[in-house]
Write a protein that holds these residues in place. Structure first.
Motif, PDB file in Angstrom:
ATOM      1  N   LEU A  53       0.851  -1.008   0.042  1.00 31.36           N
ATOM      2  CA  LEU A  53       0.045  -0.044  -0.176  1.00 31.36           C
ATOM      3  C   LEU A  53       1.011   1.131  -0.121  1.00 31.36           C
ATOM      4  CD1 LEU A  53      -2.874  -1.162   2.498  1.00 31.36           C
ATOM      5  CD2 LEU A  53      -3.015  -1.019   0.216  1.00 31.36           C
ATOM      6  N   GLY A  97      -6.679   8.528   3.135  1.00 33.99           N
ATOM      7  CA  GLY A  97      -7.384   7.142   3.269  1.00 33.99           C
ATOM      8  C   GLY A  97      -8.444   6.833   4.064  1.00 33.99           C
ATOM      9  N   LEU A 121      -4.890   2.475   4.023  1.00 32.23           N
ATOM     10  CA  LEU A 121      -5.910   1.886   3.050  1.00 32.23           C
ATOM     11  C   LEU A 121      -6.408   2.883   2.264  1.00 32.23           C
ATOM     12  CD1 LEU A 121      -7.277  -0.880   1.664  1.00 32.23           C
ATOM     13  CD2 LEU A 121      -9.284  -0.155   3.401  1.00 32.23           C
ATOM     14  N   HIS A 123      -8.946   5.426   0.108  1.00 32.45           N
ATOM     15  CA  HIS A 123     -10.385   5.433  -0.207  1.00 32.45           C
ATOM     16  C   HIS A 123     -10.653   4.977  -1.542  1.00 32.45           C
ATOM     17  CE1 HIS A 123     -11.406   8.295   3.019  1.00 32.45           C
ATOM     18  NE2 HIS A 123     -10.349   9.129   2.697  1.00 32.45           N
ATOM     19  N   VAL A 125     -11.330   1.528  -2.300  1.00 29.90           N
ATOM     20  CA  VAL A 125     -11.066  -0.062  -2.303  1.00 29.90           C
ATOM     21  C   VAL A 125     -12.250  -0.846  -2.078  1.00 29.90           C
ATOM     22  CG1 VAL A 125      -9.268  -1.767  -1.707  1.00 29.90           C
ATOM     23  CG2 VAL A 125      -8.334   0.518  -1.909  1.00 29.90           C
ATOM     24  N   TYR A 127     -14.418  -3.634  -0.785  1.00 26.61           N
ATOM     25  CA  TYR A 127     -14.428  -4.232   0.459  1.00 26.61           C
ATOM     26  C   TYR A 127     -13.448  -5.766   0.384  1.00 26.61           C
ATOM     27  CZ  TYR A 127     -15.010  -6.920   4.764  1.00 26.61           C
ATOM     28  OH  TYR A 127     -15.178  -7.873   5.709  1.00 26.61           O
ATOM     29  N   GLN A 129     -11.371  -6.484  -1.912  1.00 30.07           N
ATOM     30  CA  GLN A 129      -9.735  -5.953  -1.911  1.00 30.07           C
ATOM     31  C   GLN A 129      -9.060  -5.437  -0.628  1.00 30.07           C
ATOM     32  OE1 GLN A 129      -9.280  -3.558  -5.428  1.00 30.07           O
ATOM     33  NE2 GLN A 129     -10.703  -5.305  -6.445  1.00 30.07           N
ATOM     34  N   GLN A 130     -10.082  -5.245   0.358  1.00 31.40           N
ATOM     35  CA  GLN A 130      -9.486  -4.718   1.706  1.00 31.40           C
ATOM     36  C   GLN A 130      -8.865  -5.816   2.539  1.00 31.40           C
ATOM     37  OE1 GLN A 130     -12.250  -2.112   3.421  1.00 31.40           O
ATOM     38  NE2 GLN A 130     -12.727  -1.091   1.633  1.00 31.40           N
ATOM     39  N   ALA A 134      -5.479  -6.681   0.715  1.00 31.72           N
ATOM     40  CA  ALA A 134      -4.891  -5.446   0.415  1.00 31.72           C
ATOM     41  C   ALA A 134      -3.448  -5.423   0.686  1.00 31.72           C
ATOM     42  CB  ALA A 134      -5.565  -4.177   1.211  1.00 31.72           C
ATOM     43  N   ASN A 139      -0.141  -9.731  -4.728  1.00 32.47           N
ATOM     44  CA  ASN A 139      -0.800  -8.710  -5.568  1.00 32.47           C
ATOM     45  C   ASN A 139       0.301  -7.837  -6.407  1.00 32.47           C
ATOM     46  OD1 ASN A 139      -3.372  -9.705  -4.876  1.00 32.47           O
ATOM     47  ND2 ASN A 139      -3.494  -8.505  -3.269  1.00 32.47           N
TER      48      ASN A 139
END
Length: 168
Positions: A53, A97, A121, A123, A125, A127, A129-130, A134, A139
Motif C-alpha cells: 500500500l 485514506g 488503506l 479511499h 478500495v 471491500y 480487496q481490503q 490489500a 498482488n
C-alpha cells in the motif's frame, strides 16, 4: 502507481537465512539503507522497501527484540506504541485514506526483529480487496522510483516533525 511482482522466493530465502535487516539498517550498513522518516533514541520508522500500500512504513525498536509483549517492559511497550501512533498519524496527514492498518508480523524462523507495520488503506478500495487481500504480496508491490520514494519520505518526515513540534 504501477505494481511489480514480488520475488517471494528471494524474500523468503533472505528472511530465513540472511542477516537481520533491521539490525543492519540500525548499524548503518548501506546495503540495508531505507528511507528513514523518524528516529529517536530507541526507535526508528522507515518506508517499507516492498510496499503493498502507498506509504507503507515499519516502526522498530533499535535494540534487537523479538517478542511484542514479553521482550518489553510496560514503559518500553508504551513508548514503542507511542512511536507507532505518531508515525501512523503522520501517515494519515500525508496519505489520506479510510483506514490505518497496524500490525506486527515476524517469526522466530525469519524476520525475527520486532517490527510494526503502518499501512494506509486508500479511499475507494472495494471491500473484497481490503484487509488481508490489500496486504498480500501476491498482488505485487508498488514500484516507486527513487525520486518518488525520496519525495514521499520527505513529506512524511515533515508531517512527523510537525506533530512532534505540536506536542512540545
Amino acid at each position: 502507481m504501477d505494481r511489480q511482482p514480488m520475488d517471494l522466493a528471494g524474500y523468503r530465502e533472505h528472511a530465513l537465512h540472511g542477516p537481520c535487516f533491521i539490525c543492519r539498517l540500525v548499524a548503518g550498513d548501506p546495503a540495508y539503507a531505507h528511507e528513514i522518516v523518524y528516529e529517536n533514541a530507541e526507535h526508528l520508522a522507515f518506508l517499507d522497501k516492498w510496499p503493498v500500500l502507498a506509504g507503507k512504513l515499519l516502526v522498530v525498536p533499535k535494540r534487537h527484540l523479538e517478542h511484542a509483549v514479553t521482550d518489553l517492559t510496560e514503559p518500553e511497550y508504551l513508548a514503542l506504541m507511542a512511536t507507532v501512533r505518531l508515525v501512523a498519524l503522520a501517515a494519515e496527514d500525508v496519505l489520506g485514506g479510510e483506514r490505518t492498518y497496524l500490525f506486527s508480523l515476524g517469526s522466530q524462523a525469519g524476520n525475527s526483529h520486532l517490527h510494526w507495520h503502518v499501512a494506509r488503506l486508500p479511499h475507494g478500495v472495494p471491500y473484497e480487496q481490503q484487509q488481508f487481500e490489500a496486504l498480500a504480496f501476491g498482488n505485487g508491490v508498488l514500484a516507486y522510483t527513487p525520486a518518488e520514494r525520496s519525495a514521499l519520505a520527505d513529506r512524511l518526515r515533515r508531517a512527523v516533525a510537525a506533530r512532534v513540534a505540536a506536542a512540545d
